[in-house]
Design a protein around this motif. Sequence first.
Motif, short mmCIF file in Angstrom:
data_model
loop_
_atom_site.label_atom_id
_atom_site.label_comp_id
_atom_site.label_asym_id
_atom_site.label_seq_id
_atom_site.Cartn_x
_atom_site.Cartn_y
_atom_site.Cartn_z
N GLN A 39 0.82 -1.19 0.00
CA GLN A 39 0.00 0.00 0.00
C GLN A 39 0.87 1.25 0.00
OE1 GLN A 39 -2.19 -1.37 3.48
NE2 GLN A 39 -4.00 -1.68 2.18
N SER A 40 0.38 2.32 0.59
CA SER A 40 1.04 3.63 0.48
C SER A 40 2.47 3.67 1.01
CB SER A 40 0.20 4.71 1.16
OG SER A 40 -0.03 4.37 2.51
N ASN A 41 2.76 2.97 2.12
CA ASN A 41 4.13 3.02 2.64
C ASN A 41 5.11 2.32 1.69
OD1 ASN A 41 3.21 0.46 3.22
ND2 ASN A 41 4.03 0.40 5.30
N MET A 42 4.66 1.30 0.99
CA MET A 42 5.52 0.63 0.01
C MET A 42 5.61 1.46 -1.27
SD MET A 42 7.39 -2.13 -0.37
CE MET A 42 6.77 -3.43 0.66
N GLU A 43 4.53 2.16 -1.58
CA GLU A 43 4.50 3.02 -2.77
C GLU A 43 5.48 4.18 -2.60
OE1 GLU A 43 0.77 4.60 -5.21
OE2 GLU A 43 1.06 5.66 -3.31
N GLY A 44 5.50 4.76 -1.43
CA GLY A 44 6.43 5.86 -1.17
C GLY A 44 5.74 7.11 -0.68
N GLN A 45 5.84 7.39 0.61
CA GLN A 45 5.22 8.57 1.20
C GLN A 45 6.22 9.42 1.97
OE1 GLN A 45 1.97 9.33 0.52
NE2 GLN A 45 2.14 7.55 -0.80
N LYS A 88 5.49 9.96 -9.44
CA LYS A 88 5.55 11.12 -8.55
C LYS A 88 5.39 10.75 -7.08
CE LYS A 88 4.18 14.18 -12.17
NZ LYS A 88 3.32 15.19 -12.71
N THR A 89 5.72 9.49 -6.74
CA THR A 89 5.65 9.11 -5.34
C THR A 89 6.91 9.60 -4.64
OG1 THR A 89 6.52 6.92 -5.92
CG2 THR A 89 4.13 7.13 -5.69
N LYS A 90 7.05 9.24 -3.39
CA LYS A 90 8.17 9.75 -2.59
C LYS A 90 9.05 8.59 -2.12
CE LYS A 90 5.37 13.66 -1.12
NZ LYS A 90 4.70 14.30 0.01
N LEU A 91 9.75 8.80 -1.02
CA LEU A 91 10.66 7.80 -0.46
C LEU A 91 9.86 6.59 0.03
CD1 LEU A 91 13.64 7.24 0.34
CD2 LEU A 91 13.06 8.17 2.57
N SER A 92 10.34 5.41 -0.34
CA SER A 92 9.64 4.16 -0.03
C SER A 92 10.49 3.28 0.87
CB SER A 92 9.35 3.43 -1.35
OG SER A 92 8.97 2.11 -1.13
N LEU A 93 9.84 2.34 1.52
CA LEU A 93 10.56 1.30 2.27
C LEU A 93 11.53 0.56 1.37
CD1 LEU A 93 7.49 -0.33 4.06
CD2 LEU A 93 9.10 1.26 5.08
N VAL A 94 11.15 0.41 0.12
CA VAL A 94 11.94 -0.34 -0.85
C VAL A 94 13.30 0.30 -1.09
CG1 VAL A 94 11.98 -1.16 -3.23
CG2 VAL A 94 9.87 -1.21 -1.93
N ASP A 95 13.36 1.62 -1.03
CA ASP A 95 14.62 2.32 -1.28
C ASP A 95 15.72 1.85 -0.32
OD1 ASP A 95 13.97 4.54 -3.36
OD2 ASP A 95 12.32 4.64 -1.92
N TYR A 96 15.39 1.78 0.95
CA TYR A 96 16.40 1.37 1.92
C TYR A 96 16.48 -0.14 2.10
CZ TYR A 96 18.09 5.94 2.59
OH TYR A 96 18.71 7.13 2.34
N PHE A 97 15.46 -0.85 1.72
CA PHE A 97 15.56 -2.31 1.67
C PHE A 97 16.67 -2.69 0.69
CE2 PHE A 97 14.51 -6.03 -0.94
CZ PHE A 97 14.60 -7.03 0.00
N GLY A 98 16.61 -2.16 -0.52
CA GLY A 98 17.61 -2.48 -1.54
C GLY A 98 19.01 -2.04 -1.15
N SER A 108 29.70 -9.26 -5.52
CA SER A 108 29.30 -9.89 -6.77
C SER A 108 27.78 -9.93 -6.96
CB SER A 108 29.83 -11.32 -6.83
OG SER A 108 29.30 -12.08 -5.75
N ILE A 109 27.03 -9.61 -5.91
CA ILE A 109 25.57 -9.69 -5.94
C ILE A 109 24.97 -8.30 -6.18
CG2 ILE A 109 23.47 -10.33 -4.68
CD1 ILE A 109 25.26 -12.72 -5.21
N SER A 110 24.04 -8.23 -7.13
CA SER A 110 23.26 -7.02 -7.37
C SER A 110 21.81 -7.29 -6.98
CB SER A 110 23.32 -6.62 -8.85
OG SER A 110 24.62 -6.22 -9.20
N ILE A 111 21.11 -6.23 -6.65
CA ILE A 111 19.72 -6.31 -6.23
C ILE A 111 18.86 -5.57 -7.24
CG2 ILE A 111 18.04 -5.62 -4.44
CD1 ILE A 111 19.92 -7.87 -3.57
N GLY A 112 17.75 -6.20 -7.63
CA GLY A 112 16.77 -5.56 -8.48
C GLY A 112 15.43 -5.58 -7.79
N ILE A 113 14.71 -4.47 -7.88
CA ILE A 113 13.37 -4.41 -7.29
C ILE A 113 12.35 -4.10 -8.38
CG2 ILE A 113 14.10 -3.78 -4.97
CD1 ILE A 113 13.23 -0.85 -5.77
N ILE A 114 11.15 -4.62 -8.18
CA ILE A 114 10.01 -4.29 -9.02
C ILE A 114 8.93 -3.85 -8.04
CG2 ILE A 114 8.37 -5.10 -10.74
CD1 ILE A 114 10.40 -7.40 -11.32
N ASN A 115 8.71 -2.55 -7.97
CA ASN A 115 7.79 -1.98 -7.00
C ASN A 115 6.45 -1.71 -7.68
OD1 ASN A 115 6.48 -0.66 -4.94
ND2 ASN A 115 8.18 0.67 -4.43
N VAL A 116 5.45 -2.48 -7.31
CA VAL A 116 4.12 -2.35 -7.92
C VAL A 116 3.07 -1.97 -6.88
CG1 VAL A 116 4.61 -3.86 -9.87
CG2 VAL A 116 3.74 -4.85 -7.76
#
Length: 141
Positions: A39-45, A88-98, A108-116
């Motif tokens: 929801q909104s916290n994952m989207e970025g508020q 046009k969303t803002k800072l998300s939990l996902v930003d700092y998770f990654g 050697s490991i890279s992280i990819g996110i798909i934020n829906v």
Amino acid sequence: MDYTQKIIVKCIVFLNLLLLCNNSIAQNPNFHIYLCFGQSNMEGQGIIEAQDTITIPRFKVLQAMGCPNLNREKEKWYPAVTPTCQCKTKLSLVDYFGKTMVENLPDSISIGIINVAVGGSDIRLFDKDIYKKYTSKNNAK
């Protein structure tokens, strides 16, 4: 060699040639992809600050929608820079998770996110068996 054996040999040769000429796509075991929905916290508020705009080369985002304002096209990988969800969303939990994942994994490991994520939505929106019923009910309001 009888006729059946000749056909079998020809089929085997054909299949081997087909496999040799095929451009195969292999998964990269060093690229870990996480699907982020909610929801909104994952989207970025959250408020975006200067430190939130620093890119880390091993942290990527797959753009889920076209965002001309960010110069991002749908279904392409980009460096993960806030906003990582919608245009046009803002800072998300996902930003700092990654960022945290990258900091704590081998180089050697890279992280990819798909934020829906979709703010204001019910988790039923992401259930493949009931999302049509959920969306039709909410669109009727």
